[in-house]
Design a protein around this motif. Structure first.
Motif, mmCIF file in Angstrom:
data_model
loop_
_atom_site.group_PDB
_atom_site.id
_atom_site.type_symbol
_atom_site.label_atom_id
_atom_site.label_comp_id
_atom_site.label_asym_id
_atom_site.label_seq_id
_atom_site.Cartn_x
_atom_site.Cartn_y
_atom_site.Cartn_z
ATOM 1 N N GLY A 1 -11.379 4.134 0.921
ATOM 2 C CA GLY A 1 -10.487 4.185 1.529
ATOM 3 C C GLY A 1 -10.564 5.240 2.765
ATOM 4 O O GLY A 1 -8.838 5.848 2.218
ATOM 5 N N ALA A 2 -10.359 5.561 4.032
ATOM 6 C CA ALA A 2 -10.199 6.913 4.464
ATOM 7 C C ALA A 2 -11.092 6.804 6.065
ATOM 8 O O ALA A 2 -11.275 5.091 6.409
ATOM 9 C CB ALA A 2 -11.198 7.566 4.051
ATOM 10 N N GLN B 1 0.775 -1.395 0.110
ATOM 11 C CA GLN B 1 -0.447 0.187 0.105
ATOM 12 C C GLN B 1 1.444 1.192 0.235
ATOM 13 O O GLN B 1 2.163 1.041 0.003
ATOM 14 C CB GLN B 1 -0.568 0.202 1.545
ATOM 15 C CG GLN B 1 -0.122 -0.585 2.868
ATOM 16 C CD GLN B 1 -0.519 -0.338 3.665
ATOM 17 O OE1 GLN B 1 -2.477 -0.457 3.508
ATOM 18 N NE2 GLN B 1 -0.765 -0.598 5.007
ATOM 19 N N GLN C 1 3.166 7.514 5.073
ATOM 20 C CA GLN C 1 2.241 8.087 5.529
ATOM 21 C C GLN C 1 2.834 8.526 7.152
ATOM 22 O O GLN C 1 3.000 9.802 7.593
ATOM 23 C CB GLN C 1 1.522 8.028 6.299
ATOM 24 C CG GLN C 1 -0.305 8.263 5.615
ATOM 25 C CD GLN C 1 -1.520 7.322 6.220
ATOM 26 O OE1 GLN C 1 -1.674 8.179 7.739
ATOM 27 N NE2 GLN C 1 -2.348 7.336 5.502
ATOM 28 N N TYR D 1 -10.552 0.324 8.994
ATOM 29 C CA TYR D 1 -9.188 0.212 8.863
ATOM 30 C C TYR D 1 -8.136 0.261 9.803
ATOM 31 O O TYR D 1 -8.601 0.833 10.759
ATOM 32 C CB TYR D 1 -8.563 1.052 8.051
ATOM 33 C CG TYR D 1 -9.113 1.215 6.596
ATOM 34 C CD1 TYR D 1 -8.364 0.174 6.146
ATOM 35 C CD2 TYR D 1 -10.003 1.958 5.881
ATOM 36 C CE1 TYR D 1 -9.231 0.158 4.340
ATOM 37 C CE2 TYR D 1 -10.806 1.627 4.480
ATOM 38 C CZ TYR D 1 -9.929 0.828 4.079
ATOM 39 O OH TYR D 1 -10.836 0.715 2.557
ATOM 40 N N SER E 1 0.333 3.769 2.136
ATOM 41 C CA SER E 1 0.169 4.367 3.276
ATOM 42 C C SER E 1 1.808 3.829 4.480
ATOM 43 O O SER E 1 1.349 4.981 5.216
ATOM 44 C CB SER E 1 -0.535 3.063 4.025
ATOM 45 O OG SER E 1 -1.645 3.393 3.591
ATOM 46 N N PHE F 1 -4.968 1.883 10.628
ATOM 47 C CA PHE F 1 -4.841 2.750 10.548
ATOM 48 C C PHE F 1 -5.868 4.257 11.296
ATOM 49 O O PHE F 1 -4.670 5.670 10.981
ATOM 50 C CB PHE F 1 -3.314 3.490 10.122
ATOM 51 C CG PHE F 1 -3.812 2.530 8.636
ATOM 52 C CD1 PHE F 1 -3.443 1.378 8.101
ATOM 53 C CD2 PHE F 1 -4.437 3.266 7.822
ATOM 54 C CE1 PHE F 1 -4.323 0.610 7.068
ATOM 55 C CE2 PHE F 1 -5.095 2.895 6.218
ATOM 56 C CZ PHE F 1 -4.532 1.433 5.913
ATOM 57 N N THR F 2 -6.446 4.009 10.840
ATOM 58 C CA THR F 2 -8.036 4.647 10.866
ATOM 59 C C THR F 2 -9.021 5.129 11.967
ATOM 60 O O THR F 2 -9.579 3.679 11.987
ATOM 61 C CB THR F 2 -8.287 5.126 9.739
ATOM 62 O OG1 THR F 2 -8.553 4.053 8.743
ATOM 63 C CG2 THR F 2 -7.420 5.851 8.609
ATOM 64 N N GLU G 1 -2.748 7.647 -2.514
ATOM 65 C CA GLU G 1 -2.048 8.489 -0.564
ATOM 66 C C GLU G 1 -2.574 9.976 -0.167
ATOM 67 O O GLU G 1 -2.056 10.265 -1.185
ATOM 68 C CB GLU G 1 -1.240 7.193 -0.024
ATOM 69 C CG GLU G 1 -1.259 7.608 1.326
ATOM 70 C CD GLU G 1 -1.997 6.074 2.359
ATOM 71 O OE1 GLU G 1 -2.099 4.945 0.838
ATOM 72 O OE2 GLU G 1 -2.360 6.023 2.889
ATOM 73 N N ARG H 1 0.502 -6.143 -3.999
ATOM 74 C CA ARG H 1 -0.039 -7.780 -3.281
ATOM 75 C C ARG H 1 -0.521 -8.970 -3.710
ATOM 76 O O ARG H 1 -0.949 -9.073 -4.860
ATOM 77 C CB ARG H 1 -1.591 -6.867 -2.996
ATOM 78 C CG ARG H 1 -1.960 -6.740 -1.837
ATOM 79 C CD ARG H 1 -3.681 -6.342 -1.800
ATOM 80 N NE ARG H 1 -2.823 -4.676 -1.251
ATOM 81 C CZ ARG H 1 -4.012 -3.714 -0.913
ATOM 82 N NH1 ARG H 1 -5.515 -3.737 -1.166
ATOM 83 N NH2 ARG H 1 -3.151 -2.504 -0.577
ATOM 84 N N GLN I 1 -1.639 3.081 -6.214
ATOM 85 C CA GLN I 1 -2.760 4.059 -5.120
ATOM 86 C C GLN I 1 -2.308 5.546 -5.033
ATOM 87 O O GLN I 1 -1.283 5.743 -5.623
ATOM 88 C CB GLN I 1 -2.413 3.869 -3.760
ATOM 89 C CG GLN I 1 -3.110 2.022 -3.519
ATOM 90 C CD GLN I 1 -2.912 1.695 -2.343
ATOM 91 O OE1 GLN I 1 -1.644 1.547 -1.576
ATOM 92 N NE2 GLN I 1 -3.703 1.021 -2.104
ATOM 93 N N ALA J 1 -7.156 10.808 6.836
ATOM 94 C CA ALA J 1 -5.789 9.944 5.601
ATOM 95 C C ALA J 1 -6.606 9.298 4.768
ATOM 96 O O ALA J 1 -7.916 9.140 5.131
ATOM 97 C CB ALA J 1 -4.615 8.777 5.960
ATOM 98 N N PHE J 2 -6.766 9.103 3.703
ATOM 99 C CA PHE J 2 -7.203 8.011 2.947
ATOM 100 C C PHE J 2 -6.147 7.094 1.799
ATOM 101 O O PHE J 2 -5.226 7.960 1.789
ATOM 102 C CB PHE J 2 -8.352 9.143 1.885
ATOM 103 C CG PHE J 2 -7.596 10.724 0.785
ATOM 104 C CD1 PHE J 2 -6.818 10.378 -0.119
ATOM 105 C CD2 PHE J 2 -7.488 11.941 1.814
ATOM 106 C CE1 PHE J 2 -6.043 11.225 -0.524
ATOM 107 C CE2 PHE J 2 -6.707 12.921 1.168
ATOM 108 C CZ PHE J 2 -6.113 12.514 0.472
ATOM 109 N N GLY J 3 -7.517 6.393 0.546
ATOM 110 C CA GLY J 3 -6.139 5.724 -0.340
ATOM 111 C C GLY J 3 -7.482 5.728 -1.471
ATOM 112 O O GLY J 3 -8.048 4.631 -0.681
HETATM 113 N N1 DAH Z 1 -4.181 1.373 2.293
HETATM 114 C C1 DAH Z 1 -5.437 1.005 2.548
HETATM 115 C C2 DAH Z 1 -5.665 0.017 1.341
HETATM 116 O O1 DAH Z 1 -4.545 -0.154 0.865
HETATM 117 C C3 DAH Z 1 -6.408 1.982 1.653
HETATM 118 C C4 DAH Z 1 -6.427 3.107 2.774
HETATM 119 C C5 DAH Z 1 -7.441 3.527 3.540
HETATM 120 C C6 DAH Z 1 -5.584 3.889 2.581
HETATM 121 C C7 DAH Z 1 -8.027 4.100 4.988
HETATM 122 C C8 DAH Z 1 -5.924 5.229 3.945
HETATM 123 C C9 DAH Z 1 -6.823 5.188 4.948
HETATM 124 O O2 DAH Z 1 -4.619 6.140 4.069
HETATM 125 O O3 DAH Z 1 -7.344 5.882 5.382
HETATM 126 O O4 DAH Z 1 -6.390 -1.170 1.396
#
Ligand code: DAH
Length: 350
Positions: free
Chosen positions: A287-288, A171, A176, A253, A173, A255-256, A215, A199, A213, A310-312
């Motif tokens: 996702g976020a 990812q 971050q 997730y 992430s 991390f959130t 991020e 992956r 992705q 955060a989001f991805g």
């Molecule tokens: N890293 C996640 C994935 O690969 C996607 C993601 C979800 C990133 C939520 C984020 C987040 O920064 O807050 O599925």
């Protein structure tokens, strides 16, 4: 002498009439008007004549010379015109002929969408940053609140290099964590990071073992979920159109906390239901969530003081939605028949 000149005149007129190119005409000129020509020799003989004869014959010869010079000059003009016309005829451009198509390259459509997203976020004050694709377990998982043995790792199995601590990032992430650690917990952050991820994924038409992705991370004082909603709203409208609606759905997730899925209303059917939105009227694009306090702490930010979201996004998914592509391999297989479909400028929505 008069007779001689008359004979010569006849010969020259015949020859000039017959000549059909400038080169031969020039040769005639040399042959009949140069010093060594018959006229030249006659002119030379004037020297030996009496003054009276000189007057008579001098005039005769001069008139003759002028006459022949004119004759040749006129013929020259005539031949030049013929040659010019011939040239124009040969070089004629037929503007009705179809133009030769000059092939020009076009940017990869995935690259276009990434640049579009980058420019939208830059307009909101975000930096675009980079991170390594060969990553350490620490950044990819541990600092993001996914310790060794955590079941969430199963969904992100990837390629390991040398030992279990070096891997192809699953990812974006980890960027971050890298960004927060670089800022040492001292300053606000607004960044996005587009990049490749790897992956173990189902290789079907919408998944690939390698994908991109985008991020995003914002850390500041008093950041709330509504800031994330507002930010997502700007992106969705700029990317998919002014009348697009957005919504959050609860998710999970590591991390959130809280975590959400971010949906946009279907740009195709506007909520009525179609095959793009699988009849739900909504499409999930990211996702976020709010950055988990453990992640802030792990990355040197004091969670009592700082908050963030955060989001991805999956970049291919955005491009597939926006351009109606139904096979993810289109982005990687460099088949010109497919790439050429996107041989056009991407117009941003206001
Ligand atoms: N890293 C996640 C994935 O690969 C996607 C993601 C979800 C990133 C939520 C984020 C987040 O920064 O807050 O599925």
């Amino acid at each position: 002498m008069e007779e001689k000149l008359n004979d010569l005149r006849k010969i020259i007129i015949n020859k000039v009439n017959e000549v059909n190119n400038l080169n031969d005409l020039n040769n005639l000129k040399v042959e009949y008007l140069s010093k060594k020509s018959e006229i030249g020799i006659l002119s030379n003989s004037l020297k030996e004549m009496s003054i009276e004869d000189k007057k008579v014959y001098g005039k005769l010869i001069n008139d003759f010379k002028n006459e022949i010079t004119n004759l040749i000059d006129n013929k020259k003009v005539e031949l030049e015109e013929i040659e010019l016309n011939k040239k124009l005829e040969n070089e004629k451009i037929d503007i009705n002929l179809p133009a030769t198509k000059i092939p020009i390259g076009s940017p990869n459509i995935l690259e276009c969408i990434v640049e579009e997203v980058e420019s939208i976020f830059m307009s909101m004050g975000y930096d675009v940053v980079d991170g390594p694709e060969v990553e350490e377990d620490k950044y990819n998982f541990e600092l993001l609140n996914i310790p060794k043995g955590h079941p969430a790792r199963d969904a992100q199995d990837t390629f390991y290099i040398e030992d279990e601590n070096i891997l192809l990032r699953s990812q974006t992430s980890p960027v971050q964590a890298r960004t927060m650690l670089a800022k040492k917990g001292t300053e606000p952050i607004r960044m996005i990071c587009p990049g490749k991820t790897y992956r173990r994924d189902d290789d079907d038409a919408t998944h690939s073992h390698q994908f991109m992705q985008i991020e995003g991370l914002l850390v500041d004082k008093d950041v709330s979920l509504s800031d994330l909603k507002g930010t997502f709203d700007v992106l969705a409208k700029k990317l998919f159109g002014k009348d697009i609606q957005t919504r959050f759905r609860p998710s999970y997730y590591q991390f959130t906390e809280p975590s959400v899925e971010m949906d946009i209303s279907c740009f195709n059917c506007h909520g009525k239901g179609c095959n793009i939105c699988k009849n739900s009227g909504w499409i999930t694009v990211s996702g976020a969530g709010m950055v988990h306090p453990n992640v802030l702490k792990n990355c040197s930010y004091n969670p009592e003081e700082w908050t963030g979201f955060a989001f991805g996004f999956g970049a291919e998914r955005l491009a597939m939605l926006k351009y109606g592509i139904n096979d993810i391999r289109v982005f990687y297989n460099t088949d010109l028949r497919e790439v050429k479909n996107f041989d056009r400028e991407v117009v941003e929505n206001d």
